[in-house]
Every structure is written in C-alpha cells, then in structure tokens.
Design an enzyme around this catalytic site. Structure first.
Site, PDB file in Angstrom:
ATOM      1  N   GLY A 177       0.823  -1.224   0.000  1.00  0.00           N
ATOM      2  CA  GLY A 177       0.000   0.000   0.000  1.00  0.00           C
ATOM      3  C   GLY A 177       0.842   1.251   0.000  1.00  0.00           C
ATOM      4  O   GLY A 177       0.559   2.197   0.737  1.00  0.00           O
ATOM      5  N   ALA A 178       1.876   1.271  -0.860  1.00  0.00           N
ATOM      6  CA  ALA A 178       2.887   2.338  -0.750  1.00  0.00           C
ATOM      7  C   ALA A 178       2.749   3.450  -1.792  1.00  0.00           C
ATOM      8  O   ALA A 178       3.647   4.275  -1.925  1.00  0.00           O
ATOM      9  CB  ALA A 178       4.281   1.730  -0.823  1.00  0.00           C
ATOM     10  N   ASP A 226      -3.366  -7.178  -4.817  1.00  0.00           N
ATOM     11  CA  ASP A 226      -4.307  -7.005  -3.711  1.00  0.00           C
ATOM     12  C   ASP A 226      -3.815  -7.913  -2.588  1.00  0.00           C
ATOM     13  O   ASP A 226      -3.723  -9.131  -2.774  1.00  0.00           O
ATOM     14  CB  ASP A 226      -5.702  -7.423  -4.202  1.00  0.00           C
ATOM     15  CG  ASP A 226      -6.757  -7.334  -3.119  1.00  0.00           C
ATOM     16  OD1 ASP A 226      -6.406  -7.245  -1.926  1.00  0.00           O
ATOM     17  OD2 ASP A 226      -7.954  -7.370  -3.488  1.00  0.00           O
ATOM     18  N   SER A 243      -1.845   0.757  14.873  1.00  0.00           N
ATOM     19  CA  SER A 243      -2.385   2.090  15.171  1.00  0.00           C
ATOM     20  C   SER A 243      -2.514   2.217  16.686  1.00  0.00           C
ATOM     21  O   SER A 243      -2.653   1.196  17.382  1.00  0.00           O
ATOM     22  CB  SER A 243      -3.767   2.220  14.530  1.00  0.00           C
ATOM     23  OG  SER A 243      -4.483   3.282  15.108  1.00  0.00           O
ATOM     24  N   TYR A 294     -11.986  -1.432  13.064  1.00  0.00           N
ATOM     25  CA  TYR A 294     -10.588  -1.044  12.797  1.00  0.00           C
ATOM     26  C   TYR A 294      -9.704  -1.366  14.000  1.00  0.00           C
ATOM     27  O   TYR A 294      -8.642  -1.974  13.862  1.00  0.00           O
ATOM     28  CB  TYR A 294     -10.554   0.459  12.487  1.00  0.00           C
ATOM     29  CG  TYR A 294      -9.183   1.024  12.180  1.00  0.00           C
ATOM     30  CD1 TYR A 294      -8.531   0.723  10.985  1.00  0.00           C
ATOM     31  CD2 TYR A 294      -8.551   1.891  13.075  1.00  0.00           C
ATOM     32  CE1 TYR A 294      -7.283   1.264  10.694  1.00  0.00           C
ATOM     33  CE2 TYR A 294      -7.312   2.440  12.789  1.00  0.00           C
ATOM     34  CZ  TYR A 294      -6.680   2.122  11.597  1.00  0.00           C
ATOM     35  OH  TYR A 294      -5.449   2.661  11.312  1.00  0.00           O
ATOM     36  N   LYS A 315      -6.415  -3.817  14.243  1.00  0.00           N
ATOM     37  CA  LYS A 315      -5.095  -3.249  14.560  1.00  0.00           C
ATOM     38  C   LYS A 315      -4.527  -3.867  15.840  1.00  0.00           C
ATOM     39  O   LYS A 315      -3.310  -3.984  15.998  1.00  0.00           O
ATOM     40  CB  LYS A 315      -5.186  -1.724  14.635  1.00  0.00           C
ATOM     41  CG  LYS A 315      -5.433  -1.076  13.277  1.00  0.00           C
ATOM     42  CD  LYS A 315      -4.265  -1.361  12.311  1.00  0.00           C
ATOM     43  CE  LYS A 315      -4.431  -0.781  10.943  1.00  0.00           C
ATOM     44  NZ  LYS A 315      -3.298  -1.014  10.054  1.00  0.00           N
ATOM     45  N   ILE A 350      -2.184  10.857  11.946  1.00  0.00           N
ATOM     46  CA  ILE A 350      -1.213  11.272  10.935  1.00  0.00           C
ATOM     47  C   ILE A 350      -1.968  11.859   9.738  1.00  0.00           C
ATOM     48  O   ILE A 350      -2.985  11.296   9.307  1.00  0.00           O
ATOM     49  CB  ILE A 350      -0.358  10.064  10.455  1.00  0.00           C
ATOM     50  CG1 ILE A 350       0.289   9.320  11.644  1.00  0.00           C
ATOM     51  CG2 ILE A 350       0.690  10.491   9.431  1.00  0.00           C
ATOM     52  CD1 ILE A 350       1.278  10.115  12.466  1.00  0.00           C
TER      53      ILE A 350
HETATM   54  P1  NAD Z   1      -3.920   5.601   2.988  1.00  0.00           P
HETATM   55  O1  NAD Z   1      -5.346   5.292   2.766  1.00  0.00           O
HETATM   56  O2  NAD Z   1      -3.338   6.832   2.386  1.00  0.00           O
HETATM   57  O3  NAD Z   1      -2.981   4.381   2.592  1.00  0.00           O
HETATM   58  C1  NAD Z   1      -3.372   3.044   2.693  1.00  0.00           C
HETATM   59  C2  NAD Z   1      -2.926   2.357   1.440  1.00  0.00           C
HETATM   60  O4  NAD Z   1      -3.250   0.963   1.508  1.00  0.00           O
HETATM   61  C3  NAD Z   1      -3.640   2.924   0.198  1.00  0.00           C
HETATM   62  O5  NAD Z   1      -2.696   3.243  -0.784  1.00  0.00           O
HETATM   63  C4  NAD Z   1      -4.540   1.773  -0.231  1.00  0.00           C
HETATM   64  O6  NAD Z   1      -4.797   1.747  -1.613  1.00  0.00           O
HETATM   65  C5  NAD Z   1      -3.726   0.572   0.231  1.00  0.00           C
HETATM   66  N1  NAD Z   1      -4.561  -0.634   0.283  1.00  0.00           N
HETATM   67  C6  NAD Z   1      -5.804  -0.753   0.812  1.00  0.00           C
HETATM   68  N2  NAD Z   1      -6.261  -1.990   0.595  1.00  0.00           N
HETATM   69  C7  NAD Z   1      -5.278  -2.672  -0.080  1.00  0.00           C
HETATM   70  C8  NAD Z   1      -5.171  -3.990  -0.588  1.00  0.00           C
HETATM   71  N3  NAD Z   1      -6.176  -4.869  -0.454  1.00  0.00           N
HETATM   72  N4  NAD Z   1      -4.033  -4.342  -1.211  1.00  0.00           N
HETATM   73  C9  NAD Z   1      -3.012  -3.463  -1.376  1.00  0.00           C
HETATM   74  N5  NAD Z   1      -3.069  -2.195  -0.913  1.00  0.00           N
HETATM   75  C10 NAD Z   1      -4.196  -1.807  -0.285  1.00  0.00           C
HETATM   76  O7  NAD Z   1      -3.751   5.645   4.571  1.00  0.00           O
HETATM   77  P2  NAD Z   1      -2.463   5.835   5.496  1.00  0.00           P
HETATM   78  O8  NAD Z   1      -2.875   6.766   6.549  1.00  0.00           O
HETATM   79  O9  NAD Z   1      -1.242   6.098   4.704  1.00  0.00           O
HETATM   80  O10 NAD Z   1      -2.403   4.364   6.147  1.00  0.00           O
HETATM   81  C11 NAD Z   1      -1.271   3.517   6.073  1.00  0.00           C
HETATM   82  C12 NAD Z   1      -1.279   2.591   7.279  1.00  0.00           C
HETATM   83  O11 NAD Z   1      -1.124   3.374   8.466  1.00  0.00           O
HETATM   84  C13 NAD Z   1      -2.583   1.824   7.449  1.00  0.00           C
HETATM   85  O12 NAD Z   1      -2.305   0.499   7.859  1.00  0.00           O
HETATM   86  C14 NAD Z   1      -3.301   2.574   8.548  1.00  0.00           C
HETATM   87  O13 NAD Z   1      -4.194   1.765   9.261  1.00  0.00           O
HETATM   88  C15 NAD Z   1      -2.128   3.029   9.399  1.00  0.00           C
HETATM   89  N6  NAD Z   1      -2.405   4.174  10.259  1.00  0.00           N
HETATM   90  C16 NAD Z   1      -2.756   5.403   9.758  1.00  0.00           C
HETATM   91  C17 NAD Z   1      -2.996   6.457  10.635  1.00  0.00           C
HETATM   92  C18 NAD Z   1      -3.397   7.854  10.160  1.00  0.00           C
HETATM   93  O14 NAD Z   1      -3.761   8.684  11.010  1.00  0.00           O
HETATM   94  N7  NAD Z   1      -3.321   8.168   8.894  1.00  0.00           N
HETATM   95  C19 NAD Z   1      -2.867   6.258  12.013  1.00  0.00           C
HETATM   96  C20 NAD Z   1      -2.515   5.016  12.481  1.00  0.00           C
HETATM   97  C21 NAD Z   1      -2.270   3.974  11.603  1.00  0.00           C
END
Ligand code: NAD
Length: 245
Positions: A9-10, A60, A140, A153, A157, A186
């Site tokens: 998911g990068a 996926d 998280s 969620y 997590k 974040i």
């Molecule tokens: P984001 O939605 O920008 O990124 C998540 C990515 O995962 C997206 O690019 C999405 O397309 C990809 N993804 C989703 N389902 C997928 C699948 N089946 N296969 C491949 N890729 C898939 O969100 P983010 O904030 O960058 O989140 C990244 C990680 O950080 C997540 O695990 C999220 O739970 C965690 N997180 C985020 C926050 C925050 O506040 N943003 C806080 C705590 C934890």
C-alpha cells in the site's frame, strides 16, 4: 549489496513516505499498490529519476496468488527480500451496531489476512531459507487503546500487535525480527474525512500539539529496519505526539 524491501500500500500516504525514505537510503524498493496506479507510477518515475532502485507491483494483499506472484517477482528482480513492511490498511467510522458482516469481513481481510498473506509468502520464499529478515507491521494507537466508532478497525489493529508478538517469538531462532509501528493521528487520506472542527479537537488532545506527518512514521520504521535495532523484536513503537502514553 543493497538490501531489498517490500512496502504494501505504498503509492500514497504513510507507505509512500516509507518508500521514499528507504529508496533514498539505498534500498531496492518494491512499491506495492492495489488501486492507486497513477500515484504508484508517478512515485516510481520520481525515484528512478533520482537514481533509486524501484519497482512497482500491483497486488491485492487479500489475494494470496497475487501476493505470491509479487514476492516471486521481487526475488527474481533483486535476489531476495530483507525487509517486509505491512502498511496497506483500511479504516471506517461507524457505530458498532451499524457495522455489517460484510464491513467486518472486508476490514479483517485487508488488515489481518493481508498481513498474514504477505508475511507467510515472504517468510517461505526468502527470509526463512536465508535465516535473516525484518518484518515491520503498521498498526495504530487504536489497536492499543481502542477507538469509539472504530471498533472494527481497532479490532484488526490489535490483532496485528498480537500476531507480531507471537511471530517475533516463533521467528527469533531464525534470526528474523518482527516489530510494530503504531502511529497516532497522521495527516493522510485516512483521516481526511474528519471535519476541521474534529481535527482541531484532536490537535488539542495531543500533548505535542500537532497532527503527525508521514515522515514521522517513516522515521520509526526506518529505525526498526536499521542495524541499530538488531536486538529489538516483538515491540511496539508509537509515534503519536504523546496522545497515548
Ligand atoms: P492511505 O489510505 O493513504 O494508505 C493506505 C494504502 O493501503 C492505500 O494506498 C490503499 O490503496 C492501500 N490498500 C488498501 N487496501 C489494499 C489492498 N487490499 N491491497 C493493497 N493495498 C491496499 O492511509 P495511510 O494513513 O497512509 O495508512 C497507512 C497505514 O497506516 C494503514 O495500515 C493505517 O491503518 C495506518 N495508520 C494510519 C494512521 C493515520 O492517522 N493516517 C494512524 C494510524 C495507523
């Protein structure tokens, strides 16, 4: 020889910042994406232009065959996999009583089964035969303390933390470490559905007084993958500005 990392998911958000950090540190990087093809291609071009070793791969994480093919492709391209960062994830705000079975299954499939698929594939195909590797799972703070309106969620997590601790014990004899980064709030698409007012309230609750940025999380991940972190396994590091202490 350069080390190789896969980041799931990068294409955007936290994963994108992690990919950049590792790429500019000299790692061979596989940027996994599922739907964000445009962003993945654009990131790949940007990093390749700067001389980084980058590949992108659409898979996926809930689909084991796609994951296995990605892992084979990365091994075929770079030789092996040293670091796996399970970052892909989804979230949803809903009252617990409104969550459908379908909602719950989707959350479990991406956030738990996705981590299971990539981790098992990378372990079998590269890390266990070489008795070397580092796995970092993105959880998280809500997996640590729970969030109202985010029960599904928070459940997934928290599962990631349990899975990582158990796996850390099982894999330690094979010289493979497993750790968790559990970010606070974040600034990414994931919290973009929060209103301005909600974000202000959240900010006031954070002792350091600000929402974190993606680079703050990438820094913790990079540390856990570094030589300096070689004696750390089964731990949770939480870049959260003091929101959870
Ligand atoms: P984001 O939605 O920008 O990124 C998540 C990515 O995962 C997206 O690019 C999405 O397309 C990809 N993804 C989703 N389902 C997928 C699948 N089946 N296969 C491949 N890729 C898939 O969100 P983010 O904030 O960058 O989140 C990244 C990680 O950080 C997540 O695990 C999220 O739970 C965690 N997180 C985020 C926050 C925050 O506040 N943003 C806080 C705590 C934890």
């Amino acid at each position: 020889m350069n080390k190789t990392v896969i980041i799931t998911g990068a294409a955007k958000g936290i994963g994108r910042a992690i990919a950049k950090d590792f790429a500019y540190s000299g790692y061979n990087v596989c940027i996994n994406y599922n739907t964000s093809e445009e962003q993945a291609k654009e990131l790949c071009q940007e990093l390749a232009k700067d001389g980084c070793n980058i590949i992108i791969y659409k898979a996926d994480v809930t689909n084991r065959q796609e994951v296995d093919k990605m892992v084979d492709y990365v091994i075929g391209t770079f030789g092996n996999i040293d670091v796996l960062i399970n970052n892909a994830g989804i979230s949803e705000y809903k009252l617990f009583t409104d969550i459908t079975q379908e909602d719950m299954e989707k959350m479990v499939n991406v956030n738990i089964l996705g981590v299971f698929n990539t981790t098992q594939s990378v372990l079998r195909k590269s890390m266990l035969p070489r008795k070397d590797g580092t796995i970092i799972n993105i959880s998280s703070i809500w997996g640590m303390v729970g969030a109202s309106l985010e029960v599904a969620y928070s459940t997934t997590k928290a599962a990631i933390i349990g899975m990582s601790k158990a796996l850390a014990k099982e894999l330690a004899p094979s010289n493979i470490t497993v750790n968790v980064v559990a970010p606070g709030a974040i600034s990414t698409d994931m919290i973009s559905s929060l209103s301005k007012e909600d974000l202000e309230v959240l900010k006031e609750e954070i002792p350091l007084g600000k929402i974190g940025n993606v680079e703050d999380v990438a820094a913790s991940v990079k540390f856990l993958a570094s030589y300096e972190a070689r004696y750390i396994t089964g731990q949770v590091i939480s870049p959260n500005g003091g929101l959870v202490i």
